[in-house]
Design a protein around this motif. Structure first.
Motif, PDB file in Angstrom:
ATOM      1  N   PRO A 378      -7.719   0.697  -2.426  1.00  0.00           N
ATOM      2  CA  PRO A 378      -9.089   0.150  -2.327  1.00  0.00           C
ATOM      3  C   PRO A 378      -9.132  -1.372  -2.343  1.00  0.00           C
ATOM      4  CG  PRO A 378      -9.030   1.994  -3.860  1.00  0.00           C
ATOM      5  CD  PRO A 378      -7.611   1.703  -3.490  1.00  0.00           C
ATOM      6  N   THR A 379      -8.307  -2.000  -3.193  1.00  0.00           N
ATOM      7  CA  THR A 379      -8.314  -3.470  -3.237  1.00  0.00           C
ATOM      8  C   THR A 379      -7.907  -4.057  -1.900  1.00  0.00           C
ATOM      9  OG1 THR A 379      -6.057  -3.361  -4.148  1.00  0.00           O
ATOM     10  CG2 THR A 379      -7.870  -3.601  -5.705  1.00  0.00           C
ATOM     11  N   GLN A 380      -6.908  -3.461  -1.249  1.00  0.00           N
ATOM     12  CA  GLN A 380      -6.476  -3.954   0.055  1.00  0.00           C
ATOM     13  C   GLN A 380      -7.558  -3.715   1.108  1.00  0.00           C
ATOM     14  OE1 GLN A 380      -2.453  -2.939   0.905  1.00  0.00           O
ATOM     15  NE2 GLN A 380      -2.629  -3.241   3.089  1.00  0.00           N
ATOM     16  N   SER A 381      -8.232  -2.578   1.044  1.00  0.00           N
ATOM     17  CA  SER A 381      -9.311  -2.288   1.998  1.00  0.00           C
ATOM     18  C   SER A 381     -10.461  -3.274   1.836  1.00  0.00           C
ATOM     19  CB  SER A 381      -9.814  -0.857   1.793  1.00  0.00           C
ATOM     20  OG  SER A 381      -8.775   0.081   1.992  1.00  0.00           O
ATOM     21  N   VAL A 382     -10.846  -3.553   0.576  1.00  0.00           N
ATOM     22  CA  VAL A 382     -11.938  -4.503   0.316  1.00  0.00           C
ATOM     23  C   VAL A 382     -11.557  -5.887   0.823  1.00  0.00           C
ATOM     24  CG1 VAL A 382     -13.233  -5.684  -1.499  1.00  0.00           C
ATOM     25  CG2 VAL A 382     -12.880  -3.219  -1.623  1.00  0.00           C
ATOM     26  N   LEU A 628      -7.289 -17.088   3.281  1.00  0.00           N
ATOM     27  CA  LEU A 628      -7.405 -15.937   2.387  1.00  0.00           C
ATOM     28  C   LEU A 628      -6.183 -15.035   2.492  1.00  0.00           C
ATOM     29  CD1 LEU A 628     -11.156 -14.987   2.962  1.00  0.00           C
ATOM     30  CD2 LEU A 628     -10.180 -16.100   0.963  1.00  0.00           C
ATOM     31  N   GLY A 629      -5.686 -14.835   3.713  1.00  0.00           N
ATOM     32  CA  GLY A 629      -4.525 -13.974   3.894  1.00  0.00           C
ATOM     33  C   GLY A 629      -3.284 -14.513   3.214  1.00  0.00           C
ATOM     34  N   SER A 630      -3.071 -15.834   3.309  1.00  0.00           N
ATOM     35  CA  SER A 630      -1.896 -16.425   2.658  1.00  0.00           C
ATOM     36  C   SER A 630      -1.979 -16.291   1.142  1.00  0.00           C
ATOM     37  CB  SER A 630      -1.762 -17.896   3.057  1.00  0.00           C
ATOM     38  OG  SER A 630      -2.889 -18.643   2.628  1.00  0.00           O
ATOM     39  N   ARG A 631      -3.171 -16.484   0.579  1.00  0.00           N
ATOM     40  CA  ARG A 631      -3.328 -16.324  -0.868  1.00  0.00           C
ATOM     41  C   ARG A 631      -3.112 -14.874  -1.287  1.00  0.00           C
ATOM     42  NH1 ARG A 631      -8.423 -20.101  -2.879  1.00  0.00           N
ATOM     43  NH2 ARG A 631      -7.734 -22.047  -1.907  1.00  0.00           N
ATOM     44  N   ALA A 632      -3.662 -13.950  -0.503  1.00  0.00           N
ATOM     45  CA  ALA A 632      -3.506 -12.540  -0.854  1.00  0.00           C
ATOM     46  C   ALA A 632      -2.062 -12.085  -0.715  1.00  0.00           C
ATOM     47  CB  ALA A 632      -4.407 -11.690   0.048  1.00  0.00           C
ATOM     48  N   ARG A 633      -1.353 -12.621   0.258  1.00  0.00           N
ATOM     49  CA  ARG A 633       0.058 -12.247   0.403  1.00  0.00           C
ATOM     50  C   ARG A 633       0.885 -12.758  -0.773  1.00  0.00           C
ATOM     51  NH1 ARG A 633       4.326 -14.186   5.105  1.00  0.00           N
ATOM     52  NH2 ARG A 633       6.092 -12.989   4.309  1.00  0.00           N
ATOM     53  N   GLY A 636       0.263 -10.553  -3.723  1.00  0.00           N
ATOM     54  CA  GLY A 636       0.695  -9.169  -3.636  1.00  0.00           C
ATOM     55  C   GLY A 636      -0.413  -8.194  -3.283  1.00  0.00           C
ATOM     56  N   ILE A 637      -1.594  -8.686  -2.883  1.00  0.00           N
ATOM     57  CA  ILE A 637      -2.676  -7.778  -2.493  1.00  0.00           C
ATOM     58  C   ILE A 637      -2.348  -7.102  -1.169  1.00  0.00           C
ATOM     59  CG2 ILE A 637      -5.126  -7.635  -1.896  1.00  0.00           C
ATOM     60  CD1 ILE A 637      -5.675  -9.916  -3.738  1.00  0.00           C
ATOM     61  N   ILE A 638      -1.799  -7.867  -0.226  1.00  0.00           N
ATOM     62  CA  ILE A 638      -1.437  -7.307   1.073  1.00  0.00           C
ATOM     63  C   ILE A 638       0.045  -7.559   1.326  1.00  0.00           C
ATOM     64  CG2 ILE A 638      -3.750  -7.565   2.036  1.00  0.00           C
ATOM     65  CD1 ILE A 638      -2.795 -10.089   3.451  1.00  0.00           C
ATOM     66  N   SER A 639       0.601  -6.786   2.228  1.00  0.00           N
ATOM     67  CA  SER A 639       2.014  -6.928   2.582  1.00  0.00           C
ATOM     68  C   SER A 639       2.177  -7.952   3.696  1.00  0.00           C
ATOM     69  CB  SER A 639       2.579  -5.581   3.021  1.00  0.00           C
ATOM     70  OG  SER A 639       1.902  -5.112   4.181  1.00  0.00           O
ATOM     71  N   ARG A 640       3.435  -8.251   4.012  1.00  0.00           N
ATOM     72  CA  ARG A 640       3.721  -9.196   5.089  1.00  0.00           C
ATOM     73  C   ARG A 640       3.200  -8.667   6.424  1.00  0.00           C
ATOM     74  NH1 ARG A 640       9.802  -9.474   7.045  1.00  0.00           N
ATOM     75  NH2 ARG A 640       9.151  -7.333   7.438  1.00  0.00           N
ATOM     76  N   GLU A 641       3.348  -7.357   6.662  1.00  0.00           N
ATOM     77  CA  GLU A 641       2.913  -6.771   7.924  1.00  0.00           C
ATOM     78  C   GLU A 641       1.398  -6.885   8.098  1.00  0.00           C
ATOM     79  OE1 GLU A 641       4.859  -5.370   5.732  1.00  0.00           O
ATOM     80  OE2 GLU A 641       6.801  -5.431   6.755  1.00  0.00           O
ATOM     81  N   VAL A 642       0.660  -6.580   7.023  1.00  0.00           N
ATOM     82  CA  VAL A 642      -0.803  -6.684   7.093  1.00  0.00           C
ATOM     83  C   VAL A 642      -1.224  -8.130   7.313  1.00  0.00           C
ATOM     84  CG1 VAL A 642      -2.947  -6.328   5.804  1.00  0.00           C
ATOM     85  CG2 VAL A 642      -1.122  -4.624   5.680  1.00  0.00           C
TER      86      VAL A 642
END
Length: 678
Positions: A378-382, A628-633, A636-642
């Protein structure tokens, strides 16, 4: 006292490990080592004799070290009592003796640390990877600490050498009479030494014991590697100025930010070359996009792609280029606010507030639904849904540059609705950045604590709303009492000199930016509000300021869009083109449809026709998804692929945006207004 440790050490040293062996002999070497460790394969008398001699030698060295240490202590006391020596000579000799004492003590400590490490390794299980990893980590820490001590000793030797030179100079000055020029130079030298001591910050010594500070091994790369021998003198100068590059074990590259000696001016030549290269290549790329009918911003993005890691890889100071590019966003949003008067803001504030909120909620709902079907956390989806719900303010502001502000008398202006909704999305961006740490904790928390985390998120939302109220209260005070006298003063002082006006307006932008940053609201909102406050002084004021700030904005915007291109990877897009096109079209269509549905509900009936233009302007994904993507990566919220998928979808949606915008303009805007709107 250390018999067991010494026996193990000398037994290991006695192995034929220095000899080169081929793979076929590895097993024999291992068997021989095991036999030696168990006392087999060698004559017991000879082995005992060798161990005794080795221990006797080590004992003799340790006794000799103690004798030398006592002699050094006596020598230090003798030097301190010697009245025939000057203070500089005493300081030099005592410093030299103390350094030698440290060297002897560190050598002894290294021996016993090696014995302790060997004993710990022999007691461990070679099949236990965790234990071996911990042993390796401890050895690495010991090596780093030893390297730091050696570095400090080297610095102390340099200081001792400096004291020696000063002592020799003092002796020479005492033996001969100084001329007036020599006396002046000597006074200047002493004043310069005092200045260096006053401004020098002992950052290394002050921070090495701070909690969370780690010692790292780095590589030092000189400026000119290919011609290192030919340009030895230049390299020595740069080494003294600290202009070389450092690379750590994680392949991160570092440059000098603050030198030890602040009296010598320095320049980051890598950064200068990067900016020059971007400026030169942006011109043909911009011309090419203009020739084929694309906005020039895509030429600047292509410039970043060509110069970035996926192209020629000629940009060395990527972080510095991105930092400078952020100022392009600041000035772009200031000019957007300058064109967006408070009267127009009051006219569309309900739509601007409701539209982005409804769209974000719907995007998150669809994201959670698809995440549940695809078994995504859910956290990754949000997070992904929130990233994709944002739209690009700089891009849309370029689309709206010079557009006609009203279509029919009494109707709502589509540009006002678009800019109002984008400003609200900037507020949502600040809100999302503020709650991201809590979102990270929700992802790792147990299910029993989810309610508490939701409560914390609601509290954070309340804090953000309070901060927004404080920001708008400050804006009201500034508009009522300060902005008018401030601008009149700037205008009076800047007659015949535009520098004061530009500097005053820039300072006001940074002032509003600082206020919103201190109140935990996005800095971009502060820049927009600065423009809106100045626009309240009238159309003539806005035109005058725009003519001064636009050239600065244009140059910094080139750097910003080029910095976006540094994170675009064409090879990845080519490898996954089918998937990325499907995802991009799905996101663009979904955002367009959701925007049309939301605007159909909240727009007045007389202004329903603008929903197609506004929806087309909101259908792309904001470039802030990179941030936002760099911070989340990293979190650990999202993976490298996402992360790579988000970057690619964002880039492709931005490329599709001009075509969608022109199609909406062709459909909804009358022909006389079409040329200026596109």
């Amino acid at each position: 006292m250390k018999a067991t440790g010494f026996i193990s050490l000398w037994t290991l040293v006695s192995l034929p490990c220095g000899q080169l062996v081929n793979p076929a002999e590895h097993e024999d070497v291992v068997k021989h080592a095991i036999k030696l460790h168990r006392g087999k394969g060698a004559v017991i008398a000879q082995r005992k004799q060798w161990v005794l001699e080795s221990c006797r030698k080590l004992s003799g060295l340790l006794r000799q070290k103690n004798v030398v240490l006592n002699k050094l202590k006596n020598a230090i006391r003798a030097v301190e009592k010697d009245v025939g020596l000057s203070d500089e000579e005493k300081l030099f000799q005592v410093h030299t003796f103390e350094i030698f004492q440290k060297e002897l003590n560190e050598s002894e400590n290294s021996v016993f640390q090696a014995i302790h490490g060997l004993q710990r390794a022999l007691q461990g299980d070679y099949k236990d990877v965790v234990n071996m990893k911990e042993s390796s980590r401890q050895r690495l820490e010991a090596l780093r600490e030893a390297a730091i001590k050696e570095e400090m000793e080297y610095v102390e030797l340099l200081a001792a050498e400096k004291h020696q030179v000063e002592a020799l100079k003092n002796m020479q000055h005492q033996n001969k009479s100084l001329s007036m020029l020599d006396e002046i130079l000597e006074d200047v030298r002493k004043a310069a030494d005092r200045l260096e001591e006053e401004i020098e910050e002992h950052a290394f010594d002050d921070n090495k014991s701070v909690r969370g500070v780690n010692f790292e091994a780095v590589l030092r790369v000189e400026e000119d590697e290919a011609n290192s021998k030919r340009n030895a003198s230049k390299r020595e100068v740069e080494d003294d100025l600290g202009l070389s590059m450092l690379i750590d074990s994680q392949n991160n590259q570092y440059i000098l930010t603050k030198p030890r000696d602040s009296t010598i001016p320095r320049a980051d030549h890598h950064f200068i070359k990067d900016i020059v290269t971007i400026g030169m290549l942006s011109l043909p790329c911009g011309w090419l996009c203009t020739a084929i009918g694309l906005p020039t911003m895509f030429g600047y993005i292509i410039c970043g792609v060509l110069l970035g890691p996926s192209g020629l890889n000629s940009i060395k100071s990527i972080v510095q280029v991105e930092t400078l590019g952020e100022f392009g966003v600041f000035f772009t949003l200031f000019l957007v606010g300058l064109e967006f008067s408070p009267e127009r803001l009051r006219k569309v504030w309900k739509i601007s507030l409701q539209g982005p909120c409804y769209m974000t909620v719907l995007m998150i709902a669809f994201g959670l639904l698809w995440g549940h079907l695809l078994q995504i956390r859910p956290t990754q989806s949000v997070f992904i849904s929130t990233c994709l719900s944002l739209s690009s303010t700089p891009l849309v502001s370029r689309f709206l540059a010079g557009s006609v502000r009203g279509d029919k008398e009494g109707d709502i202006d589509y540009s006002s609705v678009l800019l109002g909704m984008l400003v609200m999305q900037d507020v949502q961006l600040g809100l999302f950045i503020a709650i991201m740490p809590t979102l990270i904790q929700v992802g790792v928390s147990a299910h029993s604590s989810v309610f508490k985390e939701i409560l914390r998120i609601l509290i954070l939302i309340g804090q953000i709303l309070f901060s927004l109220a404080a920001v708008f209260l400050i804006c009201l005070v500034i508009k009522t009492y300060l902005i008018g006298p401030y601008y009149r003063k700037l205008h009076a002082e800047s007659k015949g000199n535009k520098e004061i006006l530009i500097l005053g307006i820039t300072a006001f932008i940074f002032f509003m930016l600082t206020i919103t940053e201190l109140l935990d609201v996005s800095m971009e909102l502060g820049c927009f509000l600065a423009g809106a406050l100045i626009s309240s002084q009238g159309h003539m004021v806005s035109e005058e300021i725009m003519s001064c700030i636009e050239p600065i904005r244009d140059f910094l915007a080139i750097i910003f869009f080029a910095s976006i291109g540094l994170h675009v990877f064409p090879t990845f897009v080519i490898y996954e083109l089918t998937v990325l096109l499907f995802l991009t079209l799905s996101v663009v269509i979904m955002k367009f449809v959701l925007a049309v549905l939301v605007l159909s509900l909240i727009l007045p009936k007389t202004s329903q026709y603008i929903k197609w233009i506004v929806s087309a302007g909101l259908a792309q994904v904001s470039e802030f998804s990179f941030v936002l993507g760099s911070r989340a990566r990293r979190a650990g919220i999202i993976s490298r692929e996402v992360y790579l998928l988000i970057l690619s979808v964002t880039t492709l949606s931005l490329l599709l945006a001009p075509a969608l915008w022109r199609a909406a303009i062709m459909k909804c805007v009358p022909r006389p207004e079409r040329r200026s709107s596109s």
